[in-house]
Design an enzyme around this catalytic site. Structure first.
Site, PDB file in Angstrom:
ATOM      1  CB  SER A 144     -59.538 -11.486 -12.401  1.00 50.23           C
ATOM      2  OG  SER A 144     -59.821 -12.760 -12.926  1.00 50.23           O
ATOM      3  CE1 TYR A 158     -59.977 -11.917 -21.051  1.00 52.94           C
ATOM      4  CE2 TYR A 158     -61.881 -12.882 -19.942  1.00 52.94           C
ATOM      5  CZ  TYR A 158     -61.035 -11.800 -20.170  1.00 52.94           C
ATOM      6  OH  TYR A 158     -61.237 -10.624 -19.496  1.00 52.94           O
ATOM      7  CE  LYS A 162     -58.466 -11.428 -17.474  1.00 50.19           C
ATOM      8  NZ  LYS A 162     -57.664 -10.230 -17.153  1.00 50.19           N
TER       9      LYS A 162
END
Length: 287
Positions: A144, A158, A162
């Site tokens: 992650s 982004y 994650k």
């Protein structure tokens, strides 16, 4: 510091590492090979692994793979199992960064960010599970990010990718435990890789120019990254543990930030406790 359940003697494990040709993936590959393990290194371009293939004959299988192609993922995993006979450590490391303010993202960019960081890891996890279940063992490591701790300006999509990866992985850990399969979410801080230099940027909206300037100043003053080898050393300790954690933070900055974010959330929840509790009152099912 001792690692819970760590053992010095582990024999020759078989790794499956995505994004193995560069950055953290390359460092993980080198560390595994140095430990005497065997590695399937998967990447869109495997030519950067040629030197490692030559230095470790028979122990590194480099396979081209685009993790966003589900059929290709299943095919490459099958080839990996056929070649080495088993899988012990699966590292979902392949990733990409699309930088920009949330408002600026096109549909294509938003979907592309999720395709690599979330769906790619999902396809690999699905593809390896039948083998790991059959073995009754295995360790899936999901790479992650600090972006998985919270959403930050200019990296919102982004972080979304994650967050999705971590939510899926928490469920996966609970589902796979009965088969002897372990899952760990690794949240690294900053490392000197090409993640930022190879990132894709949105078309800037002038409305955010002042925020961009402020962010650029913060990064210039406080951005200190580490060598990927340090992350690889932590990875080797993680996979040597008989009782690995569900989550592992890598780096002092991300460690401190995780606690700060958790405290802020707890303080906010506590401040709104009365409203939260008042919003629930059990009643009989409607007729």
């Amino acid at each position: 510091m001792e690692t819970s359940g760590a053992t010095e003697s582990h024999g020759s494990r078989v790794w499956f590492i995505t994004g193995a040709s560069r950055g953290l993936g390359r460092a993980f590959t080198e560390a595994a090979l140095s430990a005497g393990d065997r590695v399937v290194g998967a990447a869109r371009d495997v030519s950067p692994l040629d030197d490692l293939v030559a230095r470790h004959p028979g122990r590194l299988l480099a396979l081209r793979l685009d993790v966003t192609d589900r059929a290709a993922v299943f095919d490459v995993v099958a080839k990996a199992v056929q070649h080495f006979g088993r899988l012990d450590v699966v590292v979902n490391n392949a990733g990409a960064l699309f930088a920009g303010m949330v408002e600026e993202f096109t549909e294509t960019q938003a979907r592309a960010q999720l395709e690599v960081n979330f769906f790619g890891a999902l396809w690999v996890s699905q593809a390896v599970l039948p083998q790991l279940r059959a073995q009754g063992s295995g360790h899936i490591v999901q790479i992650s990010s600090i972006g998985g701790l919270g959403g930050f300006p200019s990296t919102g999509l982004y972080s979304a990718s994650k967050f999705a990866l971590e939510g899926m992985s928490e469920a996966l850990a609970a589902e796979a435990a009965q088969f002897g399969v372990k899952v760990t979410i690794v949240q690294p801080g900053g490392y000197w890789t090409d993640l930022y230099t190879s990132s894709t940027a949105t078309v800037p909206n002038p409305s955010y120019d002042s925020l961009r300037d402020e962010l650029a100043k913060q990064w210039a003053e406080g951005s200190i990254d580490s060598e990927p080898q340090l992350a690889a050393e932590a990875m080797m300790k993680l996979v040597a543990s008989d009782d690995p954690p569900l989550r592992l933070l890598l780096g002092s900055m991300v460690y401190d930030l995780a606690f700060d974010i958790a405290k802020q959330r707890m303080d906010t929840w506590a401040g709104w406790e009365e409203v939260s509790r008042a919003a629930e009152k059990a009643v009989p099912a409607p007729k």
